[in-house]
Design an enzyme around this catalytic site. Structure first.
Site, PDB file in Angstrom:
ATOM      1  CE  LYS A   1      -1.760   2.133   3.557  1.00 42.74           C
ATOM      2  NZ  LYS A   1      -2.515   2.533   4.760  1.00 42.74           N
TER       3      LYS A   1
ATOM      4  CG  ASP B   1      -7.614   3.738   2.403  1.00 42.00           C
ATOM      5  OD1 ASP B   1      -8.501   3.214   1.686  1.00 42.00           O
ATOM      6  OD2 ASP B   1      -7.728   4.874   2.879  1.00 42.00           O
TER       7      ASP B   1
END
Length: 227
Positions: free
Chosen positions: A126, A145
C-alpha cells in the site's frame, strides 16, 4: 458474480462515474514537498488519520531534511517528535532504518520500483503504491486502505477480506486509467458518507446500486464485515 449494475466491471464504472461527480476535486490529502517526505508521511499514516499526520509533519519536516537526518537521529528523539502518532516508537524505527537503507543502497534517493520500495523497513505494498503514484508518477496497482477495503466489499466489487487479494480483484474490474483516482474517491466517500459504522445510506449517491444497502450482500453495514 452479478451486481445491481450487472457485471463487476459495469458496477465499477457506475461507482466511479457517480463518485467523480460527487467529489470532483478528490486527491491525496497528505502534505509533502518531495518523495522522502511523501514516504515518511505514508509510513506515519498507517492506522492514523491524514489530518493528524499533517499536523505532526509540519514540525517534523522543518526539523529534519534529507535521509541522513532521519537515519542519524537518536531513536528516542525521533520517537518523541512523533509522540502524537499511533505506534510512534515503531514508526520512528521504520523511518530511521528505511532512510539508512536509502542512503546505503539508493544513493539517498527514494527508489522507484515496487520491489525496492517494499524492501524498505516499514513499507508494504500500500505504501509503495502511494509513493510510486504520487512521487514517481508510476501506477502499478490500486492503493487499498481501510476505506477502499470497506467500500469495495460493500459495493460488491470483491468478496476478499485482505488488502492484496482485494487489490487484485479491483485491478480486474476498475479501468487502469482510474487505478489511482479510485482510491481517492473511495477515501472521500468513506469519510463523508460510507463510514465504518452508521453509514449515511440515505445520503449516498450509490444507495440504489449498493448490494449492502439493498440487503443483497452478506456485509454488515455497521462494521463492513461479513455477517
Amino acid at each position: 458474480m452479478g451486481t445491481p449494475c450487472g457485471t463487476r466491471e459495469e458496477q465499477a464504472d457506475v461507482v466511479i462515474e457517480r463518485l467523480e461527480e460527487a467529489y470532483p476535486d478528490s486527491t491525496i490529502s497528505l502534505r509533502y514537498a518531495n518523495r522522502l517526505e511523501l514516504l515518511i508521511a505514508v509510513i506515519l499514516s498507517a492506522q492514523c488519520t491524514d489530518a493528524r499526520v499533517n499536523q505532526e509533519t509540519e514540525h517534523l519536516f522543518s526539523k529534519y531534511d534529507g535521509p541522513a537526518d532521519y537515519a542519524n537521529a537518536p531513536q528516542e528523539e525521533l520517537a518523541e517528535d512523533l509522540n502524537s502518532i499511533t505506534y510512534y516508537n515503531n514508526k520512528a524505527k521504520y523511518i530511521r532504518e528505511a532512510c539508512a537503507k536509502i542512503l546505503e543502497e539508493h544513493d539517498g534517493e527514494v527508489p522507484d520500483t515496487m520491489t525496492e520500495l517494499t524492501d524498505l523497513p516499514g513499507v508494504g505494498r500500500k505504501t509503495a503504491n502511494v509513493v510510486l503514484q504520487h512521487g514517481h508518477d508510476v501506477v502499478e496497482g490500486i492503493v487499498v486502505d481501510t476505506h477502499v477495503q470497506r467500500l469495495s466489499r460493500r459495493l460488491g466489487l470483491t468478496e476478499e477480506q485482505y488488502p492484496e487479494p482485494i487489490e487484485a480483484d479491483l485491478m480486474g474490474v476498475v479501468p487502469e486509467g482510474y487505478w489511482q483516482q479510485f482510491t481517492h474517491l473511495c477515501i472521500d466517500h468513506g469519510r463523508a458518507v460510507c463510514t465504518a459504522r452508521n453509514p449515511s445510506c440515505e445520503e449516498c449517491v450509490l444507495a440504489d446500486v449498493c448490494p449492502a444497502e439493498r440487503g443483497d450482500s452478506e456485509i454488515d453495514l455497521a462494521s463492513g464485515e461479513p455477517w
